[in-house]
Design an enzyme around this catalytic site. Structure first.
Site, PDB file in Angstrom:
ATOM      1  N   PRO A 239       0.570  -1.560   0.418  1.00 28.42           N
ATOM      2  CA  PRO A 239       0.388   0.071  -0.245  1.00 28.42           C
ATOM      3  C   PRO A 239       0.896   1.118  -0.050  1.00 28.42           C
ATOM      4  O   PRO A 239       2.196   1.356   0.444  1.00 28.42           O
ATOM      5  CB  PRO A 239      -0.441   0.627   1.578  1.00 28.42           C
ATOM      6  CG  PRO A 239      -0.039  -1.186   1.771  1.00 28.42           C
ATOM      7  CD  PRO A 239       0.888  -1.979   1.156  1.00 28.42           C
ATOM      8  N   GLY A 241       2.315   4.755   1.125  1.00 32.08           N
ATOM      9  CA  GLY A 241       3.648   4.872   2.429  1.00 32.08           C
ATOM     10  C   GLY A 241       3.539   3.788   3.201  1.00 32.08           C
ATOM     11  O   GLY A 241       4.670   3.957   4.849  1.00 32.08           O
ATOM     12  N   GLY A 243       6.553   2.467   2.427  1.00 30.22           N
ATOM     13  CA  GLY A 243       8.367   2.604   2.483  1.00 30.22           C
ATOM     14  C   GLY A 243       9.027   1.453   1.522  1.00 30.22           C
ATOM     15  O   GLY A 243      10.071   1.424   1.443  1.00 30.22           O
ATOM     16  N   LYS A 244       8.333   1.430   0.509  1.00 32.45           N
ATOM     17  CA  LYS A 244       9.152   1.466  -0.824  1.00 32.45           C
ATOM     18  C   LYS A 244      10.315   1.631  -1.424  1.00 32.45           C
ATOM     19  O   LYS A 244      11.050   1.346  -1.406  1.00 32.45           O
ATOM     20  CB  LYS A 244       7.882   0.546  -1.894  1.00 32.45           C
ATOM     21  CG  LYS A 244       6.598  -0.224  -1.312  1.00 32.45           C
ATOM     22  CD  LYS A 244       5.747  -0.686  -2.638  1.00 32.45           C
ATOM     23  CE  LYS A 244       5.157   0.706  -2.871  1.00 32.45           C
ATOM     24  NZ  LYS A 244       4.375   1.407  -1.665  1.00 32.45           N
ATOM     25  N   GLU A 462     -23.371  10.918  18.212  1.00 33.39           N
ATOM     26  CA  GLU A 462     -22.180  10.920  19.317  1.00 33.39           C
ATOM     27  C   GLU A 462     -21.508   9.845  20.231  1.00 33.39           C
ATOM     28  O   GLU A 462     -21.635   8.431  20.211  1.00 33.39           O
ATOM     29  CB  GLU A 462     -20.748  11.138  19.053  1.00 33.39           C
ATOM     30  CG  GLU A 462     -20.754  12.291  18.287  1.00 33.39           C
ATOM     31  CD  GLU A 462     -19.879  11.418  16.455  1.00 33.39           C
ATOM     32  OE1 GLU A 462     -19.386  10.958  17.337  1.00 33.39           O
ATOM     33  OE2 GLU A 462     -20.083  12.283  15.373  1.00 33.39           O
ATOM     34  N   HIS A 465     -23.047   6.419  18.843  1.00 32.27           N
ATOM     35  CA  HIS A 465     -22.134   5.381  18.789  1.00 32.27           C
ATOM     36  C   HIS A 465     -21.210   4.827  19.594  1.00 32.27           C
ATOM     37  O   HIS A 465     -21.166   3.618  19.378  1.00 32.27           O
ATOM     38  CB  HIS A 465     -20.949   6.244  18.079  1.00 32.27           C
ATOM     39  CG  HIS A 465     -21.442   6.651  16.080  1.00 32.27           C
ATOM     40  ND1 HIS A 465     -21.668   5.484  15.285  1.00 32.27           N
ATOM     41  CD2 HIS A 465     -21.826   7.776  16.098  1.00 32.27           C
ATOM     42  CE1 HIS A 465     -21.947   6.513  15.088  1.00 32.27           C
ATOM     43  NE2 HIS A 465     -22.129   7.616  14.086  1.00 32.27           N
ATOM     44  N   ASP A 536     -21.504   7.072   8.280  1.00 35.48           N
ATOM     45  CA  ASP A 536     -21.967   6.281   8.658  1.00 35.48           C
ATOM     46  C   ASP A 536     -22.332   5.008   8.333  1.00 35.48           C
ATOM     47  O   ASP A 536     -21.794   4.133   8.164  1.00 35.48           O
ATOM     48  CB  ASP A 536     -22.849   6.310  10.039  1.00 35.48           C
ATOM     49  CG  ASP A 536     -22.261   7.698  11.215  1.00 35.48           C
ATOM     50  OD1 ASP A 536     -20.572   7.919  11.091  1.00 35.48           O
ATOM     51  OD2 ASP A 536     -22.422   8.210  11.139  1.00 35.48           O
TER      52      ASP A 536
END
Length: 645
Positions: A239, A241, A243-244, A462, A465, A536
């Site tokens: 994916p 980010g 570090g490739k 909230e 949730h 949501d």
């Protein structure tokens, strides 16, 4: 006796060209000549009447010259030049004497009429001596030059293109005829890179694979003695980010061999055949410096799968570049000593011919770091920061699940910026907490105007949730909940998800219930829902369809998956299932969401008092942390918290 060094046979012979200063000097001389010399010979225009009355009658005219049968030039006698009439005639630059002529001119329409008028004018003059008239032709080089000026400009423009190159390639040392050459950046042998394996944390397995490759380059005899061959290519897949590119930079610093670095997009050009030409030139340069490494970032630009399904999107230039890359990786020249290192985020869309052994022998999959790897990454990025004593890398790693190495680097930088904005001398724990909130939820917007009724609705949303997740066995534990607007959201709840490799149906179902908790609380308290649950509902819908379509977790469509791991049907115009199956999928996803919503409503009804208490506390404090929530809702039956904030 000194000897002249022999020219380098590897450098092409080039003719030296004058600098820009010489061009400026030549232009300055031309302008001076046009101003002083051409300007000094400029003659004045007059009329026939003025010529006849003021010059011809007083016998001041020495001779006349008819030029090109259209213009008559007048030469004034030398003894008459002192008259006031001739005070404005051109004069020499050095001694201020009048120029020998011509001094005046006028235009005529016909030579015959001019000759007749001149004879008539001289008949009434005393004496028998008439003015001498001569005829001649003359080329107007200035008009010719202006006519040729556009052609000269085009020639100079093309000469500039041939010497300096085409737009977009300036500064690369290539002309218009060699834009097919590769522009790869080269790190020569002996040049030490600033990034090494010490700067790469959290990728121990990948570093071990790469380090074996570097050892092969440094000590090939140890492997060749056993009959081992050098790998042709290594593909880094993961994916964004993870570090490739950072790992490739570390390889450049550790390998000790020439390192060619470029992006896959640098092979793509508007000219047909340029990509394949640049690929050939790249490998030709690499073979001249073998053993060496070639790093191609974002190789999916030229390495996408070929097939009839993508015929309407086919790019012949990209495919010819891919074909050339395939030939270079495993053609007739199989012992070139060149290793190709490539990186991509989309390993599923690469051509199978590119992935087979003999071309890319090793596939290294880089995944998002786990808890231990995140702690190691934090340790690397925290080194240059001035930290206070309350910063704990283990706690930071526990509060950033699913974060990539680039995200962690961004959090450390954001924390330092926040501390500097607060005029602090060190970066503290609260700065990192605010940085994590900033990265996850966006910029805090305290200035956004919210009415008391809207604030109450957001607080209950909230609280719904948090209450639903608190009493669900497989839901993630809450870390913090806030009704302060951030980014595009009016409120948010932060959770600490358990890092699982396998997700069960119950865990999927409880995640959907948690997402629907806000909508359920609004319907329960206000008896009317609002647009506050857009994000949501999107999450819940995606989860439900993933359960049915990809993971086979439905009740009607069981043990069936329509997931395509190759990625070839992403942009296709057809589906791998029928219209009747699509209706079943829609019905199954709707049933999952309905069951989850009913369960969430029942949980909120059973704990309605806690829901009201939590919402009131949010209205009063705006932000509640885990201890505040636990004080209101009580202890959870199953605690999945891994680290306290």
């Amino acid at each position: 006796m000194s000897t002249r060094p022999s020219p380098d046979p590897q450098k092409p012979f080039r003719l030296s060209r004058p600098g820009m200063s010489w061009i400026y000097i030549i232009l300055f001389i031309v302008l001076i000549w046009l101003w002083f010399f051409k300007g000094q010979n400029t003659i004045q225009e007059t009329t026939w009447k003025q010529f006849e009355e003021e010059m011809l009658v007083p016998k001041d005219v020495a001779r006349l010259t008819v030029v090109n049968n259209a213009r008559v030039e007048i030469y004034i006698r030398e003894e008459s030049l002192d008259k006031p009439l001739y005070k404005n005639i051109p004069r020499r630059l050095l001694n201020d004497e009048p120029v020998p002529g011509p001094h005046f001119y006028f235009n005529i329409g016909s030579v015959e009429i001019f000759h007749a008028e001149l004879e008539k004018a001289q008949e009434n003059l005393p004496g028998t001596e008439h003015v001498t008239v001569t005829y001649g032709t003359r080329e107007n080089w200035w008009q010719n030059f202006l006519f040729l000026l556009p052609i000269i400009f085009l020639v100079l423009f093309w000469m500039f293109l041939l010497r300096r190159g085409i737009p977009g390639m300036k500064g690369k040392g290539t002309s218009i005829f060699n834009f097919g050459q590769s522009n790869a950046r080269v790190i020569e042998k002996g040049t030490k890179s600033k990034i090494t394996f010490k700067d790469v944390a959290g990728m121990e397995e990948a570093k071990e694979e790469i380090y074996e490759l570097i050892t092969f380059l440094k000590s090939p005899d140890k492997y060749k003695r056993l009959g081992a061959k050098m790998p042709k290519g290594v593909l880094l897949v993961g994916p964004p980010g993870t570090g490739k590119t950072l790992l490739a930079k570390a390889i450049a610093g550790e390998a000790g061999v020439p390192f060619f670095s470029l992006s896959g997009s640098e092979f793509v050009e508007m000219f047909v055949g340029v990509g394949a030409s640049r690929m050939r030139d790249l490998f030709q340069k690499a073979k001249a410096k073998a053993p060496c490494i070639i790093f191609i970032d974002e190789i999916d630009t030229v390495g996408r799968a070929r097939g009839k399904a993508h015929a309407f999107q086919a790019n012949d230039e990209r495919e010819s570049t891919l074909n050339q890359l395939l030939a270079e990786l495993d053609g007739f020249d199989t012992d070139a000593g060149v290793i190709v290192l490539a990186a991509t985020n989309r390993g599923d869309v690469l051509d199978p011919a590119l992935l087979r052994p003999g071309r890319f022998d090793r596939h290294i999959h880089l995944e998002l770091p786990n808890l231990k790897e995140r702690e190691a990454i934090f340790s690397v990025h925290l080194k240059p920061l001035q930290l206070s004593g309350d910063v704990n890398t283990a706690a930071l790693a526990a509060q950033t699940p699913g974060f990539s190495g680039a995200d962690i680097a961004n959090i450390c930088n954001e924390a330092a910026l926040i501390a500097a904005r607060r005029e602090k001398q060190v970066v503290g724990k609260q700065d990192f907490m605010d940085a994590i909130d900033r990265v996850i939820g966006g910029l805090e917007k305290k200035s956004k105007i919210i009415t008391p009724e809207e604030k109450r609705r957001i607080a209950y949303h909230e609280a719904g949730h948090v209450t639903a997740s608190w009493y669900l066995e497989h839901a993630h534990p809450v870390l913090k909940v806030s009704i302060i607007p951030r980014g595009r959201s009016l409120g948010a709840a932060w959770y600490i998800p358990e890092e699982r490799q396998i997700i069960t149906r119950s865990e999927f179902f409880d995640a959907i219930c948690t997402a629907l908790g806000g909508r359920a609380a609004e319907e329960l308290i206000f008896e009317e829902v609002s647009s506050n649950a857009l994000d949501d509902l999107e999450k819940a819908t995606k989860q439900a369809y993933n359960m049915v379509v990809n993971y086979g977790l439905g009740t009607t469509l069981r043990n069936i998956s329509f997931y395509d791991s190759t990625g070839r049907t992403e942009q296709s115009l057809y589906r791998s299932y029928s219209e009747r199956t699509a209706q079943k999928i829609d019905s199954e996803a709707q049933q999952i969401i309905d069951d989850a919503y009913d369960k969430t409503i029942q949980i909120l009804l059973d704990h309605q008092d806690q829901l009201h208490a939590l919402a009131k506390a949010l209205i009063r404090k705006e932000t509640l942390h885990r201890p505040d929530v636990e004080e209101i809702l009580g202890a959870r039956k199953k605690s999945e918290d891994h680290a306290s904030p």
